[in-house]
Design a protein around this motif. Structure first.
Motif, PDB file in Angstrom:
ATOM      1  N   TRP A   1      -1.711  -0.285   5.459  1.00 23.14           N
ATOM      2  CA  TRP A   1      -2.664  -1.445   5.671  1.00 23.14           C
ATOM      3  C   TRP A   1      -2.572  -2.082   7.103  1.00 23.14           C
ATOM      4  N   LEU A   2      -1.399  -1.913   7.512  1.00 16.36           N
ATOM      5  CA  LEU A   2      -1.495  -2.358   9.144  1.00 16.36           C
ATOM      6  C   LEU A   2      -2.299  -1.344   9.897  1.00 16.36           C
ATOM      7  N   ILE A   3      -2.183   0.004   9.550  1.00 15.35           N
ATOM      8  CA  ILE A   3      -2.991   0.918  10.529  1.00 15.35           C
ATOM      9  C   ILE A   3      -4.535   0.744  10.166  1.00 15.35           C
ATOM     10  N   ILE A   4      -4.932   0.532   9.098  1.00  9.40           N
ATOM     11  CA  ILE A   4      -6.461   0.305   8.497  1.00  9.40           C
ATOM     12  C   ILE A   4      -6.934  -1.057   9.200  1.00  9.40           C
ATOM     13  N   GLY A   5      -6.066  -2.135   9.339  1.00  3.87           N
ATOM     14  CA  GLY A   5      -6.567  -3.307   9.788  1.00  3.87           C
ATOM     15  C   GLY A   5      -6.780  -3.422  11.326  1.00  3.87           C
ATOM     16  N   ILE A   6      -5.636  -2.595  11.895  1.00  2.00           N
ATOM     17  CA  ILE A   6      -5.952  -2.384  13.528  1.00  2.00           C
ATOM     18  C   ILE A   6      -7.108  -1.453  13.703  1.00  2.00           C
ATOM     19  N   LEU A   7      -7.223  -0.432  13.061  1.00  2.00           N
ATOM     20  CA  LEU A   7      -8.289   0.522  13.439  1.00  2.00           C
ATOM     21  C   LEU A   7      -9.787  -0.073  13.219  1.00  2.00           C
ATOM     22  N   VAL A   8      -9.850  -0.740  12.025  1.00  2.00           N
ATOM     23  CA  VAL A   8     -11.143  -1.577  11.741  1.00  2.00           C
ATOM     24  C   VAL A   8     -11.328  -2.562  12.748  1.00  2.00           C
ATOM     25  N   PHE A   9     -10.309  -3.234  13.044  1.00  2.00           N
ATOM     26  CA  PHE A   9     -10.692  -4.528  14.233  1.00  2.00           C
ATOM     27  C   PHE A   9     -10.986  -3.711  15.317  1.00  2.00           C
TER      28      PHE A   9
ATOM     29  N   LEU B   1       8.368  -6.573   4.449  1.00  2.00           N
ATOM     30  CA  LEU B   1       7.134  -5.530   4.366  1.00  2.00           C
ATOM     31  C   LEU B   1       5.868  -6.193   3.898  1.00  2.00           C
ATOM     32  N   ALA B   2       5.860  -7.224   2.904  1.00  2.00           N
ATOM     33  CA  ALA B   2       4.834  -7.555   2.586  1.00  2.00           C
ATOM     34  C   ALA B   2       4.351  -8.626   3.585  1.00  2.00           C
ATOM     35  N   LEU B   3       5.008  -9.059   4.511  1.00  2.00           N
ATOM     36  CA  LEU B   3       4.477 -10.042   5.797  1.00  2.00           C
ATOM     37  C   LEU B   3       3.746  -8.876   6.767  1.00  2.00           C
ATOM     38  N   VAL B   4       4.254  -7.544   6.766  1.00  2.00           N
ATOM     39  CA  VAL B   4       3.531  -6.769   7.760  1.00  2.00           C
ATOM     40  C   VAL B   4       2.160  -6.383   7.421  1.00  2.00           C
ATOM     41  N   VAL B   5       2.052  -6.208   5.772  1.00  2.00           N
ATOM     42  CA  VAL B   5       0.918  -6.066   5.189  1.00  2.00           C
ATOM     43  C   VAL B   5      -0.294  -7.394   5.563  1.00  2.00           C
ATOM     44  N   THR B   6       0.368  -8.519   5.408  1.00  2.00           N
ATOM     45  CA  THR B   6      -0.733  -9.676   5.780  1.00  2.00           C
ATOM     46  C   THR B   6      -1.172  -9.572   7.109  1.00  2.00           C
ATOM     47  N   VAL B   7      -0.380  -9.030   7.835  1.00  2.00           N
ATOM     48  CA  VAL B   7      -0.748  -8.841   9.558  1.00  2.00           C
ATOM     49  C   VAL B   7      -2.107  -8.023   9.252  1.00  2.00           C
ATOM     50  N   GLY B   8      -1.911  -6.790   8.837  1.00  2.00           N
ATOM     51  CA  GLY B   8      -3.225  -5.951   8.550  1.00  2.00           C
ATOM     52  C   GLY B   8      -4.163  -6.513   7.974  1.00  2.00           C
ATOM     53  N   LEU B   9      -4.125  -7.252   6.817  1.00  2.00           N
ATOM     54  CA  LEU B   9      -4.931  -8.097   6.285  1.00  2.00           C
ATOM     55  C   LEU B   9      -5.679  -8.968   7.359  1.00  2.00           C
ATOM     56  N   GLY B  10      -5.006  -9.696   8.001  1.00  2.00           N
ATOM     57  CA  GLY B  10      -5.397 -10.611   8.687  1.00  2.00           C
ATOM     58  C   GLY B  10      -6.435 -10.023   9.937  1.00  2.00           C
ATOM     59  N   TYR B  11      -6.088  -8.799  10.313  1.00  2.00           N
ATOM     60  CA  TYR B  11      -7.152  -8.097  11.183  1.00  2.00           C
ATOM     61  C   TYR B  11      -8.176  -7.721  10.506  1.00  2.00           C
ATOM     62  N   LEU B  12      -8.230  -7.304   9.136  1.00  2.00           N
ATOM     63  CA  LEU B  12      -9.453  -7.078   8.412  1.00  2.00           C
ATOM     64  C   LEU B  12     -10.427  -8.320   8.065  1.00  2.00           C
ATOM     65  N   ILE B  13      -9.677  -9.425   7.996  1.00  2.00           N
ATOM     66  CA  ILE B  13     -10.310 -10.575   7.608  1.00  2.00           C
ATOM     67  C   ILE B  13     -11.175 -11.062   9.155  1.00  2.00           C
ATOM     68  N   VAL B  14     -10.400 -10.973  10.025  1.00  2.00           N
ATOM     69  CA  VAL B  14     -11.092 -11.313  11.416  1.00  2.00           C
ATOM     70  C   VAL B  14     -12.317 -10.133  11.733  1.00  2.00           C
ATOM     71  N   SER B  15     -11.965  -9.007  11.246  1.00  2.00           N
ATOM     72  CA  SER B  15     -13.029  -8.086  11.669  1.00  2.00           C
ATOM     73  C   SER B  15     -14.479  -8.228  10.876  1.00  2.00           C
ATOM     74  N   LEU B  16     -14.159  -8.661   9.547  1.00  2.00           N
ATOM     75  CA  LEU B  16     -15.466  -9.150   8.523  1.00  2.00           C
ATOM     76  C   LEU B  16     -16.169 -10.155   9.296  1.00  2.00           C
ATOM     77  N   ILE B  17     -15.361 -11.261   9.977  1.00  2.00           N
ATOM     78  CA  ILE B  17     -15.998 -12.326  10.347  1.00  2.00           C
ATOM     79  C   ILE B  17     -16.691 -12.087  11.857  1.00  2.00           C
ATOM     80  N   LEU B  18     -16.173 -11.258  12.468  1.00  2.00           N
ATOM     81  CA  LEU B  18     -16.604 -10.990  13.619  1.00  2.00           C
ATOM     82  C   LEU B  18     -17.873 -10.022  13.528  1.00  2.00           C
ATOM     83  N   ARG B  19     -18.058  -9.418  12.354  1.00  2.00           N
ATOM     84  CA  ARG B  19     -19.280  -8.664  12.115  1.00  2.00           C
ATOM     85  C   ARG B  19     -20.263  -9.306  11.231  1.00  2.00           C
ATOM     86  N   PHE B  20     -19.893  -9.943  10.269  1.00  2.00           N
ATOM     87  CA  PHE B  20     -20.904 -10.674   9.307  1.00  2.00           C
ATOM     88  C   PHE B  20     -20.808 -12.242   9.560  1.00  2.00           C
ATOM     89  N   LYS B  21     -20.093 -12.775  10.333  1.00  2.00           N
ATOM     90  CA  LYS B  21     -19.872 -13.960  10.617  1.00  2.00           C
ATOM     91  C   LYS B  21     -19.603 -15.012   9.458  1.00  2.00           C
TER      92      LYS B  21
END
Length: 254
Positions: A230-238, A141-161
């Motif tokens: 956190w998986l849902i948050i990551g996917i939605l933000v991405f 389950l912790a690995l699932v959370v890291t997938v969501g966090l990965g999407y969040l990090i990518v979202s921040l980079i795409l937006r703020f570089k």
């Protein structure tokens, strides 16, 4: 599957080409733990028994998160800088699938490194932890959370570089959070920990490793909730960020 294999071999050849740098990063993580361990021994008269179990579990899971986030962040930032990211967006797969492949490969690599860190730490401290089979559930389950966090990090980079400093700040703040024994609290503090990424899984793992009694339904439900949240948050933000950069033509670094 072809894109996943390509991402996996890309990561493999990077490690092969820059092996010295990755080995240095590995030993830096081990030395950081030993500094915490020796510091606790000098100040508190020794970090032993269940306290050391809690410290090791929290630190190893943090190293998993730190490696996943830093690798994902640096990879996407470099690809945005040299134009590879724009080329990848022209691939015949969705951008969501593209970054899922990157996230899974980073998790696999970070998982191997986390296991090695755990073994080296146990050798250095001469403190061997018996890992119950039930720990597979919170760990997955912790690995699932890291997938969501990965999407969040990518979202921040795409937006703020450029978010290198933000990643560093987040990593070390979250190290402190994961080392807090929320399982020893009660009431609102314990409920609040269910909303922090991976915290209920860490508490569950510490309790299981230390053979303490705990409420299985509470930690199972809390961990599933945390992973889904956190998986849902990551996917939605991405999805929102992905549409924004495509609409405004701001995919590249400049």
């Amino acid at each position: 599957m072809t894109s996943f294999k390509a991402e996996f071999w890309r990561q493999f050849y990077l490690y092969k080409r820059y092996l010295f740098n990755y080995v240095s990063d590995f030993f830096l993580l081990v030395l950081m733990f030993m500094a915490i361990f020796w510091g606790g021994s000098l100040v508190g008269g020794g970090v032993l028994g269940t306290s050391l179990n809690a410290l090791v579990v929290g630190y190893v899971l943090w190293s998993l998160i730190q490696n996943t986030i830093s690798q994902m962040g640096m990879t996407v930032m470099n690809q945005a800088k040299n134009g590879i990211l724009e080329q990848q967006y022209l691939m015949p797969i969705s951008s969501k699938r593209l970054f899922l492949n990157k996230s899974i490969v980073n998790i696999i690599v970070s998982l191997v490194q986390a296991v090695l860190i755990l073994l080296v730490i146990m050798i250095f401290t001469n403190h061997w932890i018996k890992i119950p089979v039930v720990l597979a559930v919170p760990f997955l389950l912790a690995l699932v959370v890291t997938v969501g966090l990965g999407y969040l990090i990518v979202s921040l980079i795409l937006r703020f570089k450029r978010i290198g400093s933000t990643l560093v700040i987040f990593q070390y703040i979250y190290l402190g959070v994961l080392l807090v024994n929320f399982e020893n609290y009660s009431g609102l503090t314990k409920i609040f920990s269910l909303f922090l990424p991976i915290c209920p899984m860490v508490s569950w793992m510490r309790l299981a490793i230390n053979n303490h009694s705990y409420s299985m339904p509470f930690y199972l439900a809390g961990s599933v909730f945390n992973a889904a949240l956190w998986l849902i948050i990551g996917i939605l933000v991405f999805n929102l960020t992905d549409k924004y950069v495509k609409r405004n033509g701001t995919l590249s670094l400049y």
